[in-house]
Design an enzyme around this catalytic site. Structure first.
Site, PDB file in Angstrom:
ATOM      1  N   LYS A  10       0.803  -1.230   0.000  1.00 60.69           N
ATOM      2  CA  LYS A  10       0.000   0.000   0.000  1.00 60.69           C
ATOM      3  C   LYS A  10       0.839   1.286   0.000  1.00 60.69           C
ATOM      4  CE  LYS A  10      -4.300  -1.689   1.958  1.00 60.69           C
ATOM      5  NZ  LYS A  10      -5.354  -1.474   2.954  1.00 60.69           N
ATOM      6  N   TYR A  47     -12.993  -8.825   9.927  1.00 59.77           N
ATOM      7  CA  TYR A  47     -14.312  -9.348   9.534  1.00 59.77           C
ATOM      8  C   TYR A  47     -14.338 -10.866   9.428  1.00 59.77           C
ATOM      9  CZ  TYR A  47     -12.275  -9.115   4.822  1.00 59.77           C
ATOM     10  OH  TYR A  47     -11.464  -9.250   3.729  1.00 59.77           O
TER      11      TYR A  47
END
Ligand code: ATR
Length: 280
Positions: free
Chosen positions: A66, A221
């Site tokens: 990133k 998640y």
């Protein structure tokens, strides 16, 4: 010929991005496909050159690329410039433009739960990695000045706060200092990988003594309901799982690439289904 989109990262094998993007392309009747590409750190430049040569129309970027991808891009949107990391790139006639939709995606998942304006709330962010940075900088840019940062390594949190262009009134805390003062916070945001499968019994802090009506959110998640969220729910807090952030960052990327808005409720449904049949 199909327009090709993708994801580069390492690992990418379990990513649910292909599932939700390909479904959205099908629903919109677009001739496009999204693929996950495993790219090692030392192959990043070659991968970016390949993306340009092949005319891949846009892609997502995940761990560990990133920040490292920035020098290989042609331009940065202000979201990526602010955060110093890129998770979405669009290829505009050979010009690669980097965006960051993580912070805004998180905010979009949080907003429906908020009963007061964002800037009137007091926040605790747990962690000081890339995800914490995206969320902290985005909240700060939205005018939230009361954000405390708690991290195992306090120096990393101090550095993160120092690097944020928007100055606030928050403090840096150890995890145990944060744990003993949870009643101060309207919103607690867990941004580390603690509690992620297969370590699903772990929590960064004990969720006790929470403020009445507070929100506890976890960007993990898998599992959908982490040990932290289970404990917070028992304490009467509102909880927010990580599926919302995942889906909204993806929907924002989809909009950047296609100009179209995907159905985020459907995307969430697909992710919950994939994660074990639980749907909201
Ligand atoms: P990301 O980019 O996904 O946010 P990262 O940059 O590797 O990931 O950051 C991971 C964060 O999780 C850090 O805040 C890290 O704390 P340190 O700065 O002390 O390393 C935190 N973290 C990871 N494992 C942890 C653990 N077992 N206990 C406490 N904090 C942990």
């Amino acid at each position: 010929m199909d327009t090709v989109y993708g994801l580069i990262g390492c690992p990418v094998g379990h990513s649910m991005s292909p599932l939700i993007h390909n479904d959205a392309f099908e629903r919109k009747k677009m001739n496009a496909r999204y693929h996950a590409f495993h790219v090692e750190k030392n192959e990043l430049k070659a991968a970016v050159d390949g993306i340009k040569a092949l005319g891949i129309a846009g892609f997502n970027v995940t761990i560990p690329h990133k920040a490292a991808i920035i020098p290989f891009l042609d331009k940065l949107d202000k979201s990526a410039e602010l955060i110093g990391a890129v998770n979405t790139v669009i290829n505009k006639d050979g010009c690669l433009i980097g965006y960051n939709t993580d912070g805004k995606g998180y905010l979009q998942s949080l907003l429906p739960l908020m009963k007061k304006p964002l800037h009137e709330q007091r926040y605790l962010i747990i962690g000081a990695g890339g995800a914490a940075r995206a969320i902290y900088f985005t909240l700060a840019a939205e005018g939230c000045s009361m954000i405390d940062l708690a991290n195992r390594t306090k120096e990393k949190a101090e550095q993160l706060m120092k690097e944020c262009p928007v100055k606030g009134e928050g403090s840096v805390l150890s995890l145990s200092e944060a744990e003993s003062g949870l009643s101060k916070y309207d919103v607690i945001i867990q941004t580390t990988a603690i509690g992620m499968h297969p370590n699903s019994l772990q929590k960064p802090i004990e969720a006790t003594g929470l403020k009445k009506g507070s929100i506890v959110s976890d960007i993990v998640y898998n599992p959908v309901k982490t040990a932290l969220l289970k404990a917070a729910e028992l304490e009467g807090a509102q909880t927010l799982d990580g599926v919302g952030m995942f889906v909204h960052q993806a929907a924002l990327a989809f909009q950047i690439w296609t100009g179209e808005t995907p159905d985020t409720a459907r995307m969430s449904h697909l992710v919950y289904e994939q994660l074990g049949g639980f749907t909201c």
